[in-house]
Design an enzyme around this catalytic site. Structure first.
Site, PDB file in Angstrom:
ATOM      1  N   HIS A  64      -3.255  -4.152   4.460  1.00  0.00           N
ATOM      2  CA  HIS A  64      -3.799  -3.078   3.280  1.00  0.00           C
ATOM      3  C   HIS A  64      -4.739  -4.383   2.547  1.00  0.00           C
ATOM      4  CE1 HIS A  64      -1.041  -4.141  -0.314  1.00  0.00           C
ATOM      5  NE2 HIS A  64      -0.239  -4.307   0.619  1.00  0.00           N
ATOM      6  N   GLU A 205      -2.185   1.490   0.073  1.00  0.00           N
ATOM      7  CA  GLU A 205      -1.171   1.166   0.342  1.00  0.00           C
ATOM      8  C   GLU A 205      -0.148   0.920  -0.857  1.00  0.00           C
ATOM      9  OE1 GLU A 205       2.641  -1.328   1.108  1.00  0.00           O
ATOM     10  OE2 GLU A 205       1.141  -1.578  -0.430  1.00  0.00           O
TER      11      GLU A 205
END
Length: 344
Positions: A64, A205
């Site tokens: 992420h 995320e």
């Protein structure tokens, strides 16, 4: 490209959850320097994808790109504004820090101040402020003119290399992004005619695995390797300690595919690559939690880079762990399906 340089370049880029354009452009720039044989594309309505190879076997690598941050929640007056968190920000980590906000007219600096120790009374010393009592002072940069509710910001800090380690903000999970880029570099040593490798740099995320949900569904690889960070200290006494400089941590637990996890451990042993084992008996707290249940299920491996001071502006990582993780993943890909001859 040296991992130290990758890490610092990625750490210094700003990419608060769902506002990741700057870091996406940095990854585009770095990936083009590493390989000319890639296809860069938008994926999952907001994330970034890089494809290497054109084979039938699809392997997905996930990391992420977003970082925790802050957002202007209220303009108090011509000098002060109030803020709130995007992602898991401990307000105590913001006290006595310089912060930077992205406005329509560029960046604007402010300070989260504190009462001098000389003036503190006992009630001040025992008080830990929350976001209801935290103010940003913009008097150092022209006041709150040009600031709007909704402007996002981060602690204004530059990364540093100290004693062979890198410290800075957003090492969670720019360390994982660096692993993916180093893996791309290492894969140039192999012939992978039968495989397509998808490097998936996911947004959001920190606020709910948003990017990975979409990219894993769209790409649907047969194996997914999720690269994130883990705690390099202060683990519970009944767990094996994970340490910086001793290699990436391979996750063990119900979120991960046992067969593929055993394969990557065997790869580490076969090629003498440093690694550690991390038991995750329930959920992993990473994108692996969602990748493994997409569609019919994606066989998932979890790789974590140990860091210190997670979710602060002084996170610390050892670049040697980045290199070891990238070598491990590249060799796993090359050997996947008992194929992958060296291109030497």
């Amino acid at each position: 490209m040296k991992s130290v340089d990758l890490l610092r370049s990625l750490s210094d880029a700003i990419g608060v959850s769902m506002y990741e354009n700057e870091v996406k452009e940095k990854i585009r720039e770095l990936s083009k320097q590493i390989s000319k044989e890639i296809e860069i594309f938008d994926v999952g309505k907001g994330s970034l994808g890089i494809k290497y190879g054109n084979g039938k076997k699809k392997i997905g690598l996930f990391a992420h790109i977003d970082e925790i941050g802050i957002v202007i929640s209220k303009i108090v007056d011509e000098q002060f504004a109030m803020i709130h968190t995007i992602g898991g920000v401990d307000p105590r980590t913001l006290i006595a820090k310089r912060v930077k906000f992205l406005t329509k007219n560029g960046y604007k600096l402010g300070i989260v101040g504190m009462l001098a120790p000389h003036l503190q009374k006992q009630e001040h010393r025992n008080f830990a402020p929350d976001f209801d009592n935290l103010y940003v002072d913009f008097s150092i940069d022209g006041g709150t003119k040009g600031i709007e509710v909704g402007d996002i910001g981060v602690v204004d800090v530059k990364s540093e290399e100290l004693n062979g380690k890198v410290t800075g903000k957003a090492i969670d999970d720019r360390a994982g992004c660096a692993v993916l880029l180093k893996t791309l570099e290492f894969l140039n040593k192999f012939r992978l005619e039968d495989k397509s490798i998808y490097f998936l740099f996911n947004q959001g995320e920190e606020i709910g695995l948003k990017g990975a949900k979409r990219t894993s569904y769209e790409i649907d690889p047969e194996v997914g390797i999720v690269v994130d960070v883990t705690f390099g200290s202060d683990t519970p006494s009944h767990f094996e300690k994970i340490e910086l400089g001793k290699g990436p941590a391979i996750a063990l637990g119900p979120t991960m595919n046992n067969e593929e996890t055993e394969k990557i451990i065997d790869i580490a042993k076969k090629y003498n690559i440093k690694y550690q084992l991390e038991p995750l008996p329930i959920r992993s707290g990473t994108e692996a939690d969602i990748v493994q249940i997409v569609k019919e299920g994606i066989k998932t491996i979890g790789i974590s880079i140990p860091i210190l001071n997670m979710h602060s502006s002084v996170e610390v990582v050892d670049p040697s762990d980045i290199d070891a993780a990238a070598m491990l993943i590249a060799q796993f890909i090359a050997d996947y399906g008992e194929e992958g001859e060296r291109n030497e």
